[in-house]
Scaffold this active site. Structure first.
Site, short mmCIF file in Angstrom:
data_model
loop_
_atom_site.label_atom_id
_atom_site.label_comp_id
_atom_site.label_asym_id
_atom_site.label_seq_id
_atom_site.Cartn_x
_atom_site.Cartn_y
_atom_site.Cartn_z
N SER A 158 45.72 83.31 1.49
CA SER A 158 47.00 82.71 1.88
C SER A 158 47.13 81.33 1.21
CB SER A 158 47.11 82.65 3.40
OG SER A 158 48.44 82.47 3.81
N ASP A 420 52.40 92.94 2.99
CA ASP A 420 52.41 91.50 3.26
C ASP A 420 53.66 90.84 2.67
OD1 ASP A 420 51.80 88.82 3.68
OD2 ASP A 420 50.31 88.73 2.07
N HIS A 445 48.28 91.03 4.88
CA HIS A 445 47.88 89.70 4.45
C HIS A 445 46.37 89.56 4.41
CE1 HIS A 445 49.23 85.67 3.57
NE2 HIS A 445 48.59 85.12 4.57
#
Length: 477
Positions: A158, A420, A445
């Site tokens: 991320s 995601d 994710h």
């Protein structure tokens, strides 16, 4: 991982549970003691000699002479010691004989560079300062532990995935390769594509599902126009206090909170996160769509309310605080003990001064209504006195600094999952043979970072193997 505004609440919950997680790890296996590194406050002002203590963790279990050094980059929440004995990176470490380090990000968890979170102090919070932290940490640790001849590999997922890529980009002499998972590398003020991916991800489970969510959201928006419905809405969604809509910020905050139930589940759908102490991993897209498709619960609006109550039950919330006034109060509390100090206040500051990433309802091709871009931008002014113009300039500067999608580097791999929503700002096609993408159909994710399990889809197992083969090849270079 990167947050919706709804995540400010989840950050707070995670902050409460983080110490508990460390204790659980201590019971289950080896204790990874938190250690402290003397870090510079401002890397870009040679006249400022102030320092502070940054938290890090070490796992030497797999380290072999001459093996690489793996550096896991912390992100917009407390560094979790559970990662020191779980995760794909450790299986790579075991095969490659790597020493493993994890550095907590400045201003998150226990890494407090300043006495509080005042806006004046938050000027020291940026991705550029974080990268300089990594560079200084890597340089000093390499000297102290005789690791200067070892090849360093950065890992992150991320926002830390972006940092992993940018660390290799900006400090290529210090880091040999990077695994930049689910990394949003392109900054943008408005990010309506996020909710477009939410639509597609819900539809991949059941084509009717996002249509039912849209009907429910439309109905709620219509009812919010009539104050006579406020008592019913308060009861339907188990609000902590009677609904009061005095400004558009009030209605937008409620609508975003409720949409956040779907946004979060989609973002982390079926990720193997239990080891982190995360609550609610059993709530998946399949679960939400089954509720939304259950006609016995009533009209789509009633099913939407049922989803909200399901999420409250999951997170042991007695009621939903949908007051923007309360949110404003929490987000402007500058104490390290404040309700948003687990990451919410800090991360939203970074969005206002670097990234944008605002998941607005400005696209027609998504299921929600009522939280347009001006609502997001107004929060920057309300929380930190950052204007729309300053925000736009900051986002442009971020892309100027890092290159956005146009990264010029080598030995960075970019895994992303099709479910995601963040993949829309990531690298999903190879840039060059030395900047490959690994696009994983049907995963969410950071899925490839989590521990492998028997029910993983074959394409996820293949993606993990592909990343390992790349690392093996790059470490020979």
């Amino acid at each position: 991982n990167i947050a919706t505004k709804y995540d400010a609440l989840l950050y707070f919950l995670f902050y409460l549970f983080s110490d508990k997680v460390v204790r659980q790890v201590a019971v289950r296996g080896p204790v990874f003691e938190e250690q402290w590194f003397t870090q510079k406050l401002d890397h870009f002002n040679g006249a400022d000699s102030r320092v502070w203590k940054q938290r890090y963790f070490v796992n030497e279990a797999f380290s072999k002479p001459g093996g690489p050094v793996f550096l896991m980059i912390g992100g917009e929440g407390p560094a979790n010691a559970a990662w020191m004995q779980n995760g794909t990176w450790l299986s790579y470490a075991q095969k490659l004989g790597a020493l493993c380090l994890m550095l907590e990000h400045r201003f998150y968890g226990k890494s407090h560079p300043t006495e509080d979170l005042s806006t004046d102090n938050l000027r020291f919070l940026s991705s550029r300062q974080a990268l300089a932290d990594l560079a200084h940490f890597r340089t000093v640790m390499a000297d102290a532990l005789a690791l200067t001849k070892r090849k360093w590999v950065a890992f992150g997922g991320s926002y830390p995935g972006s940092l992993a890529a940018w660390f290799r980009l900006k400090y290529p002499h210090l880091v040999h390769a990077s695994v930049a998972t689910s990394a949003p590398v392109h900054a943008t003020v408005n990010f309506p594509e996020y909710l477009e991916v939410v639509w597609r991800s819900l539809a991949s489970e059941n084509p009717e599902c996002p249509l039912l969510v849209k009907k429910a959201s439309d109905t709620l928006l219509e009812r919010l126009k009539d104050p006579k419905t406020y008592d019913n809405i308060t009861n339907d969604f188990n609000l902590c206090s009677k609904l009061q809509i005095q400004t558009e910020m009030d209605s937008a905050y409620l609508l975003e909170m409720l949409a956040g139930n779907f946004m979060d589940v989609v973002q982390y759908n079926q990720d193997n996160r239990e080891f982190e102490g995360v609550v609610g991993t059993n709530i998946t897209i399949k679960v939400l769509c089954s509720v939304m498709s259950d006609a016995s619960l009533g009209e789509p609006y009633a099913r939407y309310a049922r989803v909200a109550r399901l999420m409250m039950d999951t997170f042991s919330m007695k009621c939903l605080d949908a007051s923007y006034t309360n949110y404003l109060r929490d987000m402007t509390n500058t104490s390290w003990d404040g309700p948003a100090a687990g990451g919410g206040r800090q991360w939203v500051y970074q969005t206002c001064t670097e990234f944008g990433f605002y998941q607005s309802t400005d696209s027609p091709n998504q299921p929600f209504k009522g939280f347009p871009l001006p609502y997001q931008i107004k929060q920057c002014a309300d929380f930190y006195s950052v204007s729309a113009e300053t925000l736009a300039e900051a986002v442009a500067q971020t892309n100027e600094c890092y290159g956005g999608y146009d990264i010029h580097s080598t030995r960075i791999v970019f895994p992303n999952g099709s479910i995601d929503p963040w993949h829309a700002l990531g690298i999903t096609h190879d840039i060059t043979p030395d900047l490959p993408a690994v696009f994983i159909k049907g995963t969410a994710h950071c899925a490839n970072m989590y521990p492998a399990r028997s029910q993983d889809p074959p394409q996820l197992a293949l993606a993990r193997d592909h990343v390992f083969l790349l690392l093996q090849q790059w470490l020979k270079q």
